[in-house]
Design a protein around this motif. Structure first.
Motif, PDB file in Angstrom:
ATOM      1  N   ALA A  41      73.708 120.780  73.564  1.00 31.70           N
ATOM      2  CA  ALA A  41      73.554 120.560  72.120  1.00 31.70           C
ATOM      3  C   ALA A  41      72.316 119.713  71.827  1.00 31.70           C
ATOM      4  CB  ALA A  41      74.805 119.898  71.539  1.00 31.70           C
ATOM      5  N   GLY A  42      71.251 119.965  72.581  1.00 28.03           N
ATOM      6  CA  GLY A  42      69.975 119.329  72.304  1.00 28.03           C
ATOM      7  C   GLY A  42      69.741 117.988  72.965  1.00 28.03           C
ATOM      8  N   LYS A  43      70.741 117.455  73.646  1.00 28.65           N
ATOM      9  CA  LYS A  43      70.596 116.167  74.321  1.00 28.65           C
ATOM     10  C   LYS A  43      71.134 116.281  75.749  1.00 28.65           C
ATOM     11  CE  LYS A  43      70.831 113.199  70.217  1.00 28.65           C
ATOM     12  NZ  LYS A  43      69.427 112.765  70.326  1.00 28.65           N
ATOM     13  N   PRO A  44      70.633 115.454  76.671  1.00 31.65           N
ATOM     14  CA  PRO A  44      71.141 115.510  78.045  1.00 31.65           C
ATOM     15  C   PRO A  44      72.650 115.253  78.096  1.00 31.65           C
ATOM     16  CG  PRO A  44      69.114 114.237  77.951  1.00 31.65           C
ATOM     17  CD  PRO A  44      69.516 114.491  76.529  1.00 31.65           C
ATOM     18  N   VAL A  45      73.305 115.887  79.035  1.00 31.47           N
ATOM     19  CA  VAL A  45      74.759 115.734  79.191  1.00 31.47           C
ATOM     20  C   VAL A  45      75.153 114.263  79.262  1.00 31.47           C
ATOM     21  CG1 VAL A  45      76.700 116.141  80.766  1.00 31.47           C
ATOM     22  CG2 VAL A  45      75.087 117.997  80.269  1.00 31.47           C
ATOM     23  N   ILE A  46      74.422 113.492  80.050  1.00 29.80           N
ATOM     24  CA  ILE A  46      74.783 112.085  80.242  1.00 29.80           C
ATOM     25  C   ILE A  46      74.659 111.291  78.945  1.00 29.80           C
ATOM     26  CG2 ILE A  46      72.474 111.354  80.987  1.00 29.80           C
ATOM     27  CD1 ILE A  46      73.850 109.463  82.956  1.00 29.80           C
TER      28      ILE A  46
END
Length: 409
Positions: A41-46
């Motif tokens: 969703a546009g951001k790193p998983v972490i």
């Protein structure tokens, strides 16, 4: 360390384990990038994982364990997160167990914080919501070790590894799928990691099992998946759309206090020298009172007088952070997140601008949110009205709270 309280009891720490390389989730176009740093969703998983824990006010500090050489990727992943509870990362080891041990050792060095409980969570599980975290912490009140887990619902078959044929149907009634977070008494899990450092186990609860000690189960959530395979990203994207099912509510607050003899006024929790003080049953922090009412209004929980009647002597002289903390906790109880608050202080004197940043920092500390979510402004009434005559101070406030969307039944 922001609102982390040195010397306080029952501090809760979280270790986010991000030291793996995530080989099973790789595809050619991102082969060099571990799954926790791939975009969701546009951001790193972490980034999503860390925000889930930062959105839970019961967690006092968070430390991330990253792989050697991933410092730049981690810095990019946490861009925009300025919460003081997020400590600098530490470097992991060759195995997950070694990485967790490194995180525990880093926390042990912070002895002055009196960490009593620790949560261990996989960075590749971005959907651990606040309720799952709270349930693990609640179970830790009675147990030394707790894991989040969900009961198995599928029919299970035991298959011969050589022939590929089914040997048996496994009774699923007592089978649970382990998740994270897993919670532990800090001193206990640290001792077991040191005791069994030579072993290579798949999760931290296994250390208690190895030691012959009980581990409790806390009900997890089926959406709390661990991203393991490339196709898991499609499922995670669909969950992310579901998790966006929120609504935003805005409340407003207004308060007035007159001046009386004194030598300082308290605004937004900051004491400002002045030739008078504000009169009130509590400390008369007019700005914090307005903000408290704004939050209570956003979550439809009455007003400050309802929760703290001025007729009750116990609130005489009380610091106004008590009132604001109550509003914060009521919002949290509804799984609400305070996304923004804005205060306008109306007075001729004292001058607010020199103290603005201290006020923002104090409010952010109380609300357990990023200071970038807090706005403090000041204005005058051009010598008009009671504030223009310097008879008192008034304050306006608005607060925006994100809440789970209500659905008709």
């Amino acid at each position: 360390m922001g609102w982390i309280m040195e010397g306080a009891d029952d501090q809760v720490a979280a270790i986010i384990v991000a030291g793996g390389v995530g080989a099973r989730a790789r595809q050619p176009e991102w082969a060099e990038l571990p799954k926790q740093y791939q975009l969701l969703a546009g951001k790193p998983v972490i980034h999503h994982t860390l925000k889930a824990f930062l959105d839970c006010p019961e967690v006092n500090l968070i430390i991330t364990v990253i792989a050697d050489g991933m410092e730049n990727e981690y810095r990019k992943a946490v861009n925009g997160i300025t919460d003081s509870r997020l400590l600098p990362p530490v470097t992991g080891g060759a195995t997950r167990q070694q990485s967790v041990h490194n995180g525990l050792a880093a926390l042990a060095a912070l002895a002055e914080l009196n960490i009593s409980n620790v949560l261990v969570h996989d960075a590749a599980r971005p959907f651990a919501n606040a309720q799952v975290i709270r349930d693990v912490l609640a179970s830790l009140q009675e147990h030394d070790a707790v894991i989040s887990a969900v009961p198995e619902t599928s029919t299970l078959k035991k298959v011969n590894a050589d022939s590929g044929l089914i040997e048996d149907t496994v009774n699923r009634e007592s089978i649970w799928q382990a998740q994270t977070p897993q919670g532990f008494r800090f001193s206990e899990i640290l001792a077991l990691h040191q005791k069994y450092a030579a072993l290579e186990l798949t999760d931290d609860a296994a250390l208690f099992e190895q030691d012959g000690r009980p581990v409790a189960v806390s009900k997890g959530h089926v959406q709390n998946i661990k991203i393991t395979h490339p196709e898991d990203f499609d499922l995670a994207e669909s969950y992310m759309r579901i998790s966006d099912n929120f609504e935003f509510r805005t409340g407003q607050g207004f308060d007035v206090h007159r001046f009386e003899d004194g030598d300082s006024v308290t605004l937004c929790g900051v004491s400002i020298p002045h030739d008078r003080k504000l009169k009130g049953h509590s400390d008369a922090d007019v700005a914090m009172h307005a903000l408290t009412d704004a939050i209570l209004g956003a979550i439809c929980e009455g007003d400050i007088g309802f929760h703290f009647p001025p007729s009750e002597p116990q609130w005489k002289g009380a610091p106004s952070n008590v009132f604001l903390e109550k509003a914060r906790d009521l919002a949290s109880d509804k799984n609400g997140l305070i996304t923004h608050c804005d205060i306008t202080i109306i007075c001729e004197k004292p001058k607010v601008n020199p103290h603005r940043e201290a006020m923002r920092a104090r409010l952010a500390e109380i609300l357990r949110c990023d200071v970038q979510r807090v706005s403090v402004k000041a204005t005058t009434t051009e010598k008009l009205g009671f504030t223009g005559r310097e008879e008192g101070i008034s304050a306006l406030a608005t607060a925006t709270v994100r809440l789970p969307a209500e659905t008709d039944t």
